[in-house]
Design a protein around this motif. Sequence first.
Motif, short mmCIF file in Angstrom:
data_model
loop_
_atom_site.label_atom_id
_atom_site.label_comp_id
_atom_site.label_asym_id
_atom_site.label_seq_id
_atom_site.Cartn_x
_atom_site.Cartn_y
_atom_site.Cartn_z
N GLU A 1 0.35 -1.26 -0.23
CA GLU A 1 -0.37 -0.40 0.25
C GLU A 1 1.17 1.00 0.04
N ALA A 2 1.92 0.97 0.58
CA ALA A 2 3.22 2.16 1.02
C ALA A 2 3.91 2.94 -0.47
N ARG A 3 3.84 1.67 -1.66
CA ARG A 3 4.28 1.94 -2.78
C ARG A 3 3.30 2.51 -3.56
N MET A 4 2.47 2.12 -3.47
CA MET A 4 1.13 2.10 -4.48
C MET A 4 0.74 3.95 -4.30
N LEU A 5 1.08 4.52 -3.02
CA LEU A 5 0.11 5.19 -2.35
C LEU A 5 1.19 6.36 -2.78
N LEU A 6 2.72 6.49 -2.61
CA LEU A 6 4.13 6.71 -2.90
C LEU A 6 3.54 7.30 -4.33
N SER A 7 3.41 6.23 -4.93
CA SER A 7 3.31 6.39 -6.83
C SER A 7 2.16 7.41 -7.15
N LEU A 8 0.86 7.09 -6.36
CA LEU A 8 -0.20 7.99 -6.63
C LEU A 8 0.16 9.57 -6.99
N LEU A 9 0.44 9.76 -5.42
CA LEU A 9 0.32 10.88 -4.90
C LEU A 9 1.94 11.84 -5.93
N ARG A 10 2.75 11.17 -5.83
CA ARG A 10 3.33 11.83 -7.02
C ARG A 10 2.86 12.11 -8.40
N LEU A 11 2.20 11.09 -8.94
CA LEU A 11 1.20 11.22 -9.61
C LEU A 11 0.47 12.46 -9.78
N ARG A 12 -0.65 13.28 -8.63
CA ARG A 12 -1.10 13.91 -9.11
C ARG A 12 -0.33 15.06 -8.33
N PHE A 13 0.66 14.90 -7.47
CA PHE A 13 1.26 16.03 -7.25
C PHE A 13 2.32 16.76 -7.06
N GLY A 14 3.14 15.80 -7.68
CA GLY A 14 4.87 15.85 -8.36
C GLY A 14 5.61 15.52 -7.09
N GLU A 15 6.30 15.92 -7.20
CA GLU A 15 7.90 15.47 -6.60
C GLU A 15 7.35 15.78 -4.89
N LEU A 16 7.15 14.71 -4.06
CA LEU A 16 6.98 14.59 -2.58
C LEU A 16 8.13 14.64 -1.48
N PRO A 17 7.83 15.85 -0.79
CA PRO A 17 8.88 16.29 0.68
C PRO A 17 9.30 14.83 1.20
N ASP A 18 10.53 14.99 0.95
CA ASP A 18 11.08 13.92 2.21
C ASP A 18 9.92 13.33 3.64
N ALA A 19 9.87 14.15 4.01
CA ALA A 19 8.93 14.47 5.19
C ALA A 19 7.25 13.25 5.27
#
Length: 307
Positions: free
Chosen positions: A255-273
């Motif tokens: 779930e973490a892997r899929m959620l990270l990919s989907l968030l990058r798709l919607r909102f771009g590169e994610l902060p490390d935090a």
Amino acid sequence: MSHDQNFKNLIVDYPRESIAFFAAAESRAVDDGARILPIREEQLKERLGERFRELDVPLLVEWPDGRRAALLFVFEEETEPKRFSLHRLAHYCLDLADLCGTDRVVPVVIFLHPGTYATRLRLGSENTAYLDFHCLDCALFALRARAHLDSRNLVARLNLPNMAYAPEDKLEVYASAVRGLRELEPDPERCLKYLDFIDIYAALDENERILYTQRYPQEAADMSGFAQRFIEQGIEQGIERGIEQGIEQGVQRGEARMLLSLLRLRFGELPDAVQRRIENADADTLLHWSERVLTARTLAEVLDDAC
């Protein structure tokens, strides 16, 4: 961000398409009967110096029926032209030619940003050239995106955001890249992987994402449906891994892997935090956040525990 690693992945995953796009002048030699083998860096470490390991994966083209000698394509991605060294590339090509037992070598350099760079190296005296080396250069920033909007080459479509286009054409370029990925790549996991690639280089801001949804409702709906299916698939994959590694840990990682990919798709590169928070969240929290991905307007809305 490792552009070098992004292009390594691209070249290894799509070797034939990479040759056809980045080295078009030499691609006619690579017919359907040719076999393309990536030469991974791990195989080269004992023979090549430390400074060469950052170069992209070379591709060895062979003809099993023996019609032609092996042909070696050496790709290097260079984000900033001022860092490019033609001497280093020449040294690398000579080492690889010796290692692979071929003098048929095609060096190709992919430039993301404009700048000054040399493509020819001549060593010798005023009377004789003892080494005359040059490379093919693919200046992505100078290619016209509009000329490739309908390309059937997936590598060309994925790189549309790296090409030249008018500011008002940005969303059309993004839509064409995503559409090309959905049409030309049947593997859902690679689709998700290279949606990230498109998103990284398109770098849409929040307003552009809203406009994209309005102007390209069908493409946005297709993407959302695909994303939803991948959320479900990610949970299933997590459960499968959980059989081997423990159900709870397997589901959480999937779930973490899929959620990270989907968030990058919607909102771009994610902060490390944010990335750390997702990686450390439990499976129930991840599933709760995943359900918000398709409707949330901002990253904060997805992760707001008060919602």
